[in-house]
Design an enzyme around this catalytic site. Sequence first.
Site, short mmCIF file in Angstrom:
data_model
loop_
_atom_site.label_atom_id
_atom_site.label_comp_id
_atom_site.label_asym_id
_atom_site.label_seq_id
_atom_site.Cartn_x
_atom_site.Cartn_y
_atom_site.Cartn_z
N SER A 138 124.20 33.34 6.48
CA SER A 138 124.86 33.56 7.76
C SER A 138 125.04 32.28 8.58
O SER A 138 125.68 32.31 9.63
CB SER A 138 124.06 34.57 8.59
OG SER A 138 122.75 34.10 8.84
N LYS A 159 120.80 39.55 16.54
CA LYS A 159 121.31 38.21 16.81
C LYS A 159 121.97 38.13 18.19
O LYS A 159 121.79 37.15 18.93
CB LYS A 159 122.32 37.81 15.72
CG LYS A 159 121.69 37.62 14.34
CD LYS A 159 122.74 37.34 13.28
CE LYS A 159 122.10 37.15 11.91
NZ LYS A 159 123.09 36.92 10.84
#
Length: 807
Positions: free
Chosen positions: A711, A754
């Site tokens: 990511s 996140k």
Amino acid sequence: MSKKEPAKPKIVVSDKSDSVIKLGVEGTGPPEDELQVVIPDVVPVMAIRNTTIFPGTVLPLAVGRERSRRLIDDVLPDEKVIVLVTQRDEKTEDPSPKELYEYGTAVVVLKLLRTGQDSRTVIVHGLLRIHIEEFVQTAPYFRARVTPMKDEVPQGKEMEARLLDVRSKALRIAQLSPNVPEEAQVVISSIDQPGALTDFLAANLPLELPNKQELLAETDVLRRMKILQKSLLKQVDVLELSGQLQEQVRASVDKSQREYFLREQLKAIQKELGQVDEQTGDVQELTEKVDSAGMNEPVKAECVRQLHRLETIPVASPEYSVIRTYLEVMTELPWDKTTDDNLDIRRARRTLDEDHYDLDKVKKRILEYLAVRRLAPDSRGPILCFAGPPGVGKTSLGKSIARALGRKFIRMSLGGMRDEAELRGHRRTYIGAMPGRIIQEIRKAGSANPVFMLDELDKVGMDFRGDPTSALLEVLDPAQNFSFQDHYLNVPFDLSKVMFIATANIMSPVSPALRDRMEVIEISGYTIKEKLLIARNYLLPRQLKENGLVGRGVRFSAAALREIITHYTREAGVRELERQIGAVCRGLAVRVAKGGLRKKTIGEKDVGKFLGTVIYESEIAQRTSVPGVATGLAFTPYGGEIIFIEATAYPGKGQLLLTGQIGDVMKESAQAALSLIRSQSAKFGIDPLIFPKIDVHIHVPAGAVPKDGPSAGVSIATAISSLLLNRSVRSDVAMTGEITLRGLVLPVGGIKEKVLAAVRAGIKTVVIPARNRRNITEIPAEVRKHLKIVTAGVIDDVLAAALDDGK
């Protein structure tokens, strides 16, 4: 005229009395009053089997075969002397001369007894050894030419010593043998002649037939004694060992019989006194418990079998305590004991709201379970798994569920468990064996339908002792756990009524097979507003109570709580927040104890007096003030985190250097990002000729912390682009997503965690992959209201949102 051959001397037997036999040669002039028996040259021969006749032996013989009957009928009463020879194979019914031994014994027939029409018995007395020279007749019975054999008796000390040793061993055998009469010792002691003694012993010792024939064929008495000594020594050793064993067995049997009689007498005395012994009392007590335990028939049959064993085993035996412990465990298990579920859905909702803020997804699932149980009482319980960072309330949520259902609550930590036997137990063959933790906890709870929480599922270990997660496959499968088998119980136990709830920080370490058996419910971290409400409604009242500040007018302002949340904690959950609130409350307790608490409302400026200087400050503006630094978003077992990607370049040969304890997947993402920027450099406005002349160094700070995953791909590509374009990345932008060589931005996981981490760090704009657009609905509305979320399908969208205008 031929010369006449001298006559062959004939052996005569002079019988003076019943017990004395004297041998002599014919013509030597025996006394007139002695009875003379002459052994002719040719004598009838009778075959006998499975026995050997020795000189001096008086023995009855059954005469059954046709040949032997003809011999007896023809010889008696005229002739008294015949020769008995043993046949080699006792199974042969009609032996030939070759099937007979060469050495036999001349006997005199003392008496003939007719016991039937075709059966006779003769009593014979052995006279002396003979050697068969040749058979002169085979039908209707044997006749053979024989040679008498005389014993050779050497004189000397060796003969005397061996005679003494043979006599002593023979007397010892007579003493040790239980069936030998006492007269045998007298006979052994009274025989003076060595040859007669050896014949007597050879006839009476339990020797094999070839050994007896060897003794019969030996005329040297000294050698005969040597052969006998070996057999006598072996026989003495066997009898002595047998005697020792018999003494041991007799002592053991006598002790057992004595204990049995005493025990029976004790039972009788206790019965008269109205008392019961320990073993009987244990058996009666356990029998009553087995009858009232509510076991099913197979389990009860096993317990009854063990009860029967318990009755026959002495109390002092180790096996007694093993069986007794097993039966106690079996009777204490809740085979049919359950608690009634409280199916009031409104009450359950109130209970869950009292203990936890938000967590609507979990609460909804529990209410659905209650509704199904109300409509279908026999439905199986769900297998839930709460996955989320630490401190979000996974474990305490299990307690609330048990309280809402009205069930018993069991919590078992799986963290660090490596031995599969801790779950399934040990077999009873091991000393100190006990059931596994699952059965033990259900036994303590006393209910067959508790809420069973398996905490820290992702931290189970595996080594040579087994894999505990493999044992959980049966436990957490509603199609199998109705017949769960613990190694100690060795009978099925129904776990289908148990409501299992597992917890884990991340699901990646959990095996796919185990994950497939559970319904995973993600519990994300909290926003600042949610933490503020949780602190005000749950954490603060609990800490005031634990520190003795209830009723003393102590209050925390919203600004004080916000100050603790933003500058003294940085976590997805609220565990550290509660510790910091507890630290402030303890400081207040000290002041109250001293009597110096004047200000009872804690404001924003008062927090530092108790907690010290701030722990967390925003460094984003400083770190992104120069080109080559981008802010990325990462997902960890402890929630979302922000990471900084730093890129720099210096003269070189086009190499890529990666530091910051980066994993293999993250290294590949960095290589892909550099290849993408280099292949499309003209499109981005970067001079393509610069790449062979520089080396690019990418570093991820916090080098002591391992980092991995795909990511960070867009963050690395943005940092490289920022460096080569000499354009800074906006300080309020963070990003996540996987990059490809074509410039596509692929979806990643943990979007909610996140985004919450970005909000905690003061980020205003978050760039996520376009294919993660569906996850935006998971983000709380209050967060979306104050946060700009940009979806990017290609790297161009990321750079457009992240890089400043270049001014």
